[in-house]
Design an enzyme around this catalytic site. Structure first.
Site, PDB file in Angstrom:
ATOM      1  N   LYS A  13       0.585  -1.006  -0.062  1.00 25.53           N
ATOM      2  CA  LYS A  13      -0.303   0.271   0.320  1.00 25.53           C
ATOM      3  C   LYS A  13       0.671   0.959  -0.713  1.00 25.53           C
ATOM      4  CE  LYS A  13      -1.084  -0.363   5.136  1.00 25.53           C
ATOM      5  NZ  LYS A  13       0.047  -0.769   5.351  1.00 25.53           N
ATOM      6  N   ARG A  88      -8.671   1.484  10.421  1.00 28.43           N
ATOM      7  CA  ARG A  88      -8.123   0.649  10.331  1.00 28.43           C
ATOM      8  C   ARG A  88      -9.331  -0.314  10.670  1.00 28.43           C
ATOM      9  NH1 ARG A  88      -2.230   0.588   9.285  1.00 28.43           N
ATOM     10  NH2 ARG A  88      -1.510  -1.510   9.362  1.00 28.43           N
ATOM     11  N   ARG A 127      11.498  -8.366   3.416  1.00 27.06           N
ATOM     12  CA  ARG A 127      12.008  -7.438   3.639  1.00 27.06           C
ATOM     13  C   ARG A 127      12.576  -7.504   5.470  1.00 27.06           C
ATOM     14  NH1 ARG A 127       6.726  -3.303   4.019  1.00 27.06           N
ATOM     15  NH2 ARG A 127       6.832  -3.659   6.131  1.00 27.06           N
ATOM     16  N   ARG A 133      11.991  -2.301   8.695  1.00 23.34           N
ATOM     17  CA  ARG A 133      11.765  -2.394   9.648  1.00 23.34           C
ATOM     18  C   ARG A 133      11.914  -2.314  11.218  1.00 23.34           C
ATOM     19  NH1 ARG A 133       5.796  -0.954   6.992  1.00 23.34           N
ATOM     20  NH2 ARG A 133       5.436  -1.774   9.480  1.00 23.34           N
ATOM     21  N   ARG A 144       1.404  -8.950  13.158  1.00 26.36           N
ATOM     22  CA  ARG A 144       0.153  -7.751  12.938  1.00 26.36           C
ATOM     23  C   ARG A 144      -0.814  -8.037  11.251  1.00 26.36           C
ATOM     24  NH1 ARG A 144       5.781  -5.959  10.469  1.00 26.36           N
ATOM     25  NH2 ARG A 144       5.119  -4.706   8.932  1.00 26.36           N
TER      26      ARG A 144
END
Ligand code: ADP
Length: 192
Positions: A13, A88, A127, A133, A144
């Site tokens: 996104k 959300r 990632r 991150r 998550r």
């Protein structure tokens, strides 16, 4: 134009939001980026959200709203926004609706990016090992994804009922997803 993006972690996104902002000349607001910026700059809000973000839990609604309200109002005055990561939950969607009502505006489109959980997990693992991150560890990634799954069915129903939901297949290569997004939004941008 005012657009909301709903996508699982790993759904792309952020990337798509940047492209949407460029094409339609609107402001990209990412709730996650905003919160991470506050954490990095050690603001009082940053101190308050840091634990939630690190664990992959949702920041409490009142705090999230307090931090996002001004950026949304400013972006709206500047011609519109693509909101990536907010709302959300249904309660956030109701709060967002209230903000829109006060501003006298509506949202034109909500894009829901669909991606199987195992694909999202693979992408985020990549990632994480690329030095991404701090919340891209295996345990937090799984959490998550769980938080997303728990909240999103009702959120999507909220927007489907209002007739502004569009689903996007997030599995193809990034540029193909972008084409699908632009096809949807070009229609929204130039309604008959
Ligand atoms: P991702 O979708 O990959 O998990 P984001 O950058 O959108 O990443 O969000 C990172 C974190 O920021 C979330 O795990 C959560 O802690 C917090 N966050 C982002 N948006 C919201 C929101 N609308 N409400 C509550 N917490 C949020």
């Amino acid at each position: 134009m005012r657009v909301l993006l709903i996508a699982p972690p790993g759904g792309g996104k952020g990337t798509q939001a940047t492209r949407i902002a460029g094409r339609y000349g609107i402001t990209h607001i990412s709730s996650g980026d905003l919160f991470r910026r506050h954490v990095a700059e050690r603001t009082s809000e940053g101190e308050a959200v840091a634990g939630y973000v690190a664990r992959g839990d949702l920041v409490p609604d009142d705090l999230a709203l307090r931090m996002l309200r001004d950026p949304i109002v400013v972006a709206n005055e500047a011609g519109g926004f693509v909101l990536d990561g907010f709302p959300r939950t249904v309660s956030q969607a109701e709060a967002a609706y209230e903000i829109a009502r006060q501003l006298g505006v509506t949202v034109h489109a909500v894009l829901s990016f669909e991606l199987p959980r195992d694909v999202a997990l693979e992408r985020l693992r990549g990632r994480g090992t690329d030095g991404g991150r701090a919340d891209d560890t295996e345990e937090v990634i799984r959490h998550r994804l769980d938080v997303y799954a728990r909240n999103t069915t009702a959120l999507i129903d909220f927007y489907r009922t209002r007739g502004i939901l569009h689903t996007i297949d997030a599995r193809p290569p990034v540029h193909e997803v972008t084409s699908a997004v632009f096809t949807v939004l070009d229609e929204v941008d130039h309604p008959d």
